[in-house]
Scaffold this active site. Structure first.
Site, PDB file in Angstrom:
ATOM      1  N   THR A 117      68.142  10.386  12.234  1.00  0.00           N
ATOM      2  CA  THR A 117      68.110   9.520  11.070  1.00  0.00           C
ATOM      3  C   THR A 117      66.800   9.739  10.338  1.00  0.00           C
ATOM      4  O   THR A 117      65.797  10.107  10.945  1.00  0.00           O
ATOM      5  CB  THR A 117      68.240   8.041  11.479  1.00  0.00           C
ATOM      6  OG1 THR A 117      68.086   7.210  10.317  1.00  0.00           O
ATOM      7  CG2 THR A 117      67.196   7.637  12.503  1.00  0.00           C
ATOM      8  N   GLY A 118      66.823   9.528   9.033  1.00  0.00           N
ATOM      9  CA  GLY A 118      65.594   9.683   8.265  1.00  0.00           C
ATOM     10  C   GLY A 118      65.801  10.536   7.035  1.00  0.00           C
ATOM     11  O   GLY A 118      66.903  10.622   6.487  1.00  0.00           O
ATOM     12  N   HIS A 119      64.737  11.188   6.585  1.00  0.00           N
ATOM     13  CA  HIS A 119      64.785  12.013   5.388  1.00  0.00           C
ATOM     14  C   HIS A 119      65.584  13.276   5.678  1.00  0.00           C
ATOM     15  O   HIS A 119      65.135  14.167   6.400  1.00  0.00           O
ATOM     16  CB  HIS A 119      63.377  12.360   4.937  1.00  0.00           C
ATOM     17  CG  HIS A 119      63.328  13.181   3.687  1.00  0.00           C
ATOM     18  ND1 HIS A 119      62.799  14.449   3.643  1.00  0.00           N
ATOM     19  CD2 HIS A 119      63.794  12.922   2.438  1.00  0.00           C
ATOM     20  CE1 HIS A 119      62.920  14.936   2.424  1.00  0.00           C
ATOM     21  NE2 HIS A 119      63.509  14.023   1.669  1.00  0.00           N
ATOM     22  N   GLY A 120      66.783  13.359   5.111  1.00  0.00           N
ATOM     23  CA  GLY A 120      67.721  14.414   5.476  1.00  0.00           C
ATOM     24  C   GLY A 120      67.222  15.809   5.225  1.00  0.00           C
ATOM     25  O   GLY A 120      67.379  16.703   6.068  1.00  0.00           O
TER      26      GLY A 120
ATOM     27  N   THR B 262      71.111   5.097   8.229  1.00  0.00           N
ATOM     28  CA  THR B 262      72.083   5.980   8.882  1.00  0.00           C
ATOM     29  C   THR B 262      72.339   5.486  10.299  1.00  0.00           C
ATOM     30  O   THR B 262      71.442   4.959  10.954  1.00  0.00           O
ATOM     31  CB  THR B 262      71.527   7.412   8.919  1.00  0.00           C
ATOM     32  OG1 THR B 262      71.478   7.921   7.594  1.00  0.00           O
ATOM     33  CG2 THR B 262      72.372   8.331   9.784  1.00  0.00           C
TER      34      THR B 262
ATOM     35  N   GLY C 216      73.409  15.513   3.120  1.00  0.00           N
ATOM     36  CA  GLY C 216      72.163  15.591   3.871  1.00  0.00           C
ATOM     37  C   GLY C 216      72.363  16.148   5.264  1.00  0.00           C
ATOM     38  O   GLY C 216      73.318  16.877   5.544  1.00  0.00           O
TER      39      GLY C 216
ATOM     40  N   ARG D  23      75.789  15.533  -3.097  1.00  0.00           N
ATOM     41  CA  ARG D  23      74.685  15.821  -2.184  1.00  0.00           C
ATOM     42  C   ARG D  23      75.112  15.539  -0.752  1.00  0.00           C
ATOM     43  O   ARG D  23      75.726  14.517  -0.454  1.00  0.00           O
ATOM     44  CB  ARG D  23      73.464  14.972  -2.522  1.00  0.00           C
ATOM     45  CG  ARG D  23      72.250  15.188  -1.581  1.00  0.00           C
ATOM     46  CD  ARG D  23      72.190  14.160  -0.478  1.00  0.00           C
ATOM     47  NE  ARG D  23      70.956  14.266   0.324  1.00  0.00           N
ATOM     48  CZ  ARG D  23      70.680  13.542   1.386  1.00  0.00           C
ATOM     49  NH1 ARG D  23      71.563  12.645   1.821  1.00  0.00           N
ATOM     50  NH2 ARG D  23      69.543  13.689   2.051  1.00  0.00           N
TER      51      ARG D  23
END
Length: 310
Positions: free
Chosen positions: A218-221, A167, A197, A195
């Site tokens: 940024t990262g695991h939404g 991202t 995020g 989906r």
């Protein structure tokens, strides 16, 4: 005010062989944004220009080269937020927009709404002079191959070696004190169609408040959404005392860095996941933090030099 700019290309397990591509992309994006800011241009232009460079670079998970969903299609999300007005423009699940950050800006500036999705966003694009592309034009052969391996086996990060995430985002402060933040993404690999995020959600993947600061995550939404991380960061700027429970023993840090570190610790502690963020406080002081092995990011130092990582 003295202009300031910080950008990122994602927090993830960037392999050694991808480091130079990440650094080169970050440098090009910094150059584009800083050229605007250093000559008196606007923060909005700088954020858009920086992110367009990253969307066009298949090293990152945004625009061309983004991950494919379970149906083998690219669906993109983006947001731009104005710290003065607290208005945002966001788009999600678009499949025929080469640079979704440009469309997000059009929503910001020309719509009463703050988020438009899917076919409605693409219709809005055409009405505001943004050309549509064929969905296939957004697909990189690397991602098609990774998607195929996931179909044959099951979704796994090892099928996406060299491009697990990425991202992108930017935060800029111009000489007029205008603070703007933006984020753009292709989302997670093999996500379900539709989906969305954290990235295009105000307060989750992006937030800007001229009275506090600007943030791009940024990262695991899903984890970032749980703690509303971008808004959390700007709230932490309201008072140093609230950082005490989040602090670890360390050397002297800037207030901006304390805030960034606290958010990433909260992400790990409460959402039990990984990610990162970049931010500028209201005076333009930059900071970045992450709990992944590496994060691609860069900012302009007080001297005017570029600082690029990893």
């Amino acid at each position: 005010m003295k202009p300031s700019l910080i950008i990122h290309g994602g927090a993830w397990n960037i392999p050694d062989q991808a480091v130079e591509d990440c650094r080169a992309g970050i440098r090009r994006a910094l150059e584009a944004g800083w050229k605007i800011l250093s000559t008196g241009g606007s923060a909005t232009d700088a954020v858009e220009s920086s992110i367009v460079i990253l969307e066009d670079d298949p090293t990152f998970d945004a625009g061309f080269g983004a991950h494919l969903n379970t149906e083998g299609r690219v669906q993109l999300d983006a947001i731009v937020m104005d710290g003065k007005t607290l208005k945002a423009g966001a788009v999600a699940a678009v499949e025929r927009i080469r640079n979704p950050i440009r469309l997000a800006r059009q929503v910001l500036e020309h719509s009463e709404h703050m988020m438009i999705v899917a076919a409605g966003a693409e219709k809005f694009a055409v009405e505001h002079g943004i050309a549509l592309c064929a969905p296939e034009e957004l697909i990189h052969e690397r991602e098609r191959a990774a998607w195929g391996r996931c179909l044959e086996d099951s979704h796994a990060a090892e099928h996406h070696v060299g491009h697990e995430s990425g991202t992108v985002g930017a935060v800029a402060l111009d000489q007029h004190g205008h603070l703007v933040a933006g984020t753009s993404t292709g989302g997670t690999c093999c996500k379900l169609p539709g989906r969305v995020g954290d990235s295009p959600l105000i307060g989750c993947g992006c937030y800007a408040d001229a009275e506090a600061g600007g943030v791009s995550c940024t990262g695991h939404g899903e984890g970032i959404m749980k703690i509303v991380m971008a808004k959390m960061a700007t709230d932490l700027f309201q008072g140093r005392s609230v950082l005490v429970p989040h602090r670890e023993e360390a050397g002297p840090l800037s207030f901006a860095q304390e805030v960034a570190d606290a958010c990433v610790r909260k992400l790990a502690h409460r959402a039990h996941t990984t990610g990162g963020l970049i931010l500028l406080d209201r005076e333009g002081h930059p900071a970045a933090a992450f709990n992944t092995p590496r994060m691609a990011y860069g900012y302009i130092e007080a001297s005017g030099a570029f600082r690029i990582a990893p």
